[in-house]
Design an enzyme around this catalytic site. Structure first.
Site, mmCIF file in Angstrom:
data_model
loop_
_atom_site.group_PDB
_atom_site.id
_atom_site.type_symbol
_atom_site.label_atom_id
_atom_site.label_comp_id
_atom_site.label_asym_id
_atom_site.label_seq_id
_atom_site.Cartn_x
_atom_site.Cartn_y
_atom_site.Cartn_z
ATOM 1 N N ASP A 1 48.431 43.459 33.945
ATOM 2 C CA ASP A 1 48.579 44.772 34.589
ATOM 3 C C ASP A 1 47.253 45.123 35.241
ATOM 4 O OD1 ASP A 1 48.801 47.579 35.115
ATOM 5 O OD2 ASP A 1 50.285 47.776 33.516
ATOM 6 N N HIS B 1 52.920 45.268 34.929
ATOM 7 C CA HIS B 1 53.012 46.730 34.907
ATOM 8 C C HIS B 1 54.466 47.157 34.676
ATOM 9 C CE1 HIS B 1 51.571 50.752 35.563
ATOM 10 N NE2 HIS B 1 52.572 50.971 36.392
ATOM 11 N N SER C 1 52.478 55.021 33.013
ATOM 12 C CA SER C 1 51.851 54.775 34.310
ATOM 13 C C SER C 1 51.172 56.061 34.808
ATOM 14 C CB SER C 1 52.890 54.233 35.291
ATOM 15 O OG SER C 1 52.283 53.757 36.465
#
Length: 301
Positions: free
Chosen positions: A240, A270, A143
């Protein structure tokens, strides 16, 4: 219509969580998952130690056997949260299964420490690893940490080192402009939504977010030249909001003559593999990463 989240994962994660707001950053930090010592040691196959990497606290995970591959891993948290233990409840398997030596920094967080503090901290740890005999690492991140991994790799290329063996970008947060189609697809009903992303980027960049003068060392999607980068692995879920920027980064690496492997996991939201590591889709994603790391390791044996 947005791509649907994998049913097994959707049944096990909170898809009604509120977005991260500037006023809620402290609460997000306090609610972060605590990775235990038992999760790090994986039944005695991994040991760990704390170290100081030129002022940056790091956690070093070591295999029981002969170390085979150094990895600098940068944790997720939207640039505003996370610690050096974040994500390692899953990624410690790299150490136990492959003989990885994993170094995880506690880089400074925005908004208290905006750009360039986080990327500078991560690059400082890369230099520390080089000076202390770890050997050229794979730089990996999840991320926000995926964005930082891409940034550190660009910095190493532009500054003439230290050498990097590869970069592994997991659901990477790369583009502060937030103008791709997928960045508009998830306003709610996902594990990370558009408003949370904007909170993270504005914490890091303040009023500069989305403007013309953002450094690629803050938002790697801003880089105009992706040539001469090491082998790259990019993975992302189809559900995502970072999907399009991750896919575009891989496309641009290929167009620049680079070596890139891209996986888009159908139904992955995600962070799906961190949130539900035992789901079938998560196991597939984790196995594919381990396979890539093994191939990188073998190429340098």
């Amino acid at each position: 219509m947005s791509p649907a989240i994998d049913p097994e994962i959707a049944a096990l994660v909170d898809l009604a969580r509120p977005p991260v707001t500037p006023a809620g950053i402290d609460a997000v930090r306090a609610a972060g998952r605590v990775v235990t010592d038992a999760e790090l040691t994986r039944g005695g196959t991994v040991t760990f130690a704390e170290a100081d990497a030129d002022g940056v606290p790091v956690l070093v995970l070591l295999p029981a056997g002969v170390p085979r591959l150094p990895v600098l891993h940068l944790h997720g948290g939207g640039m505003v949260a996370g610690t050096r233990r974040t994500d390692l409840h899953v990624l410690a398997e790299w150490v136990s299964e492959l003989g990885v030596v994993l170094v995880s920094p506690e880089y400074r967080l925005a908004p208290e420490h905006p750009h360039p503090a986080p990327s500078q901290d991560c690059f400082r740890v890369l230099e520390w690893m080089s000076r202390n005999g770890f050997g050229p690492p794979v730089v990996a991140g999840t991320s926000a940490g995926g964005g930082l991994a891409a940034a550190v790799t660009l910095m190493a290329r532009d500054l003439g080192g230290p050498p990097i063996r590869g970069q592994l970008l997991m659901c990477p947060m790369l583009d502060d402009r937030c103008d791709t189609p997928s960045s508009h697809e998830y306003l709610d009903g996902n594990t990370w939504v558009r408003a949370s992303t904007i909170t993270g980027w504005e914490a890091l960049l303040s009023d500069a977010r989305g403007g013309p003068d953002v450094s690629p060392y803050a938002a790697p999607a801003r880089a105009t030249d992706l040539a001469r980068l090491p082998p790259t692995y990019v993975d992302i879920g189809s559900a995502d909001l970072f999907r399009d920027e991750a896919v575009d980064y891989a496309l641009r690496l290929w167009r620049a003559g680079g070596d890139a492997e891209l996986h888009v996991w159908p139904g992955g939201c995600h962070g799906f593999d961190q949130l539900v590591p035992d789901a079938a889709l998560s196991r597939r994603a984790r196995a594919a990463r381990i396979d890539w790391l093994r191939r990188v390791m073998e190429a340098h044996s």
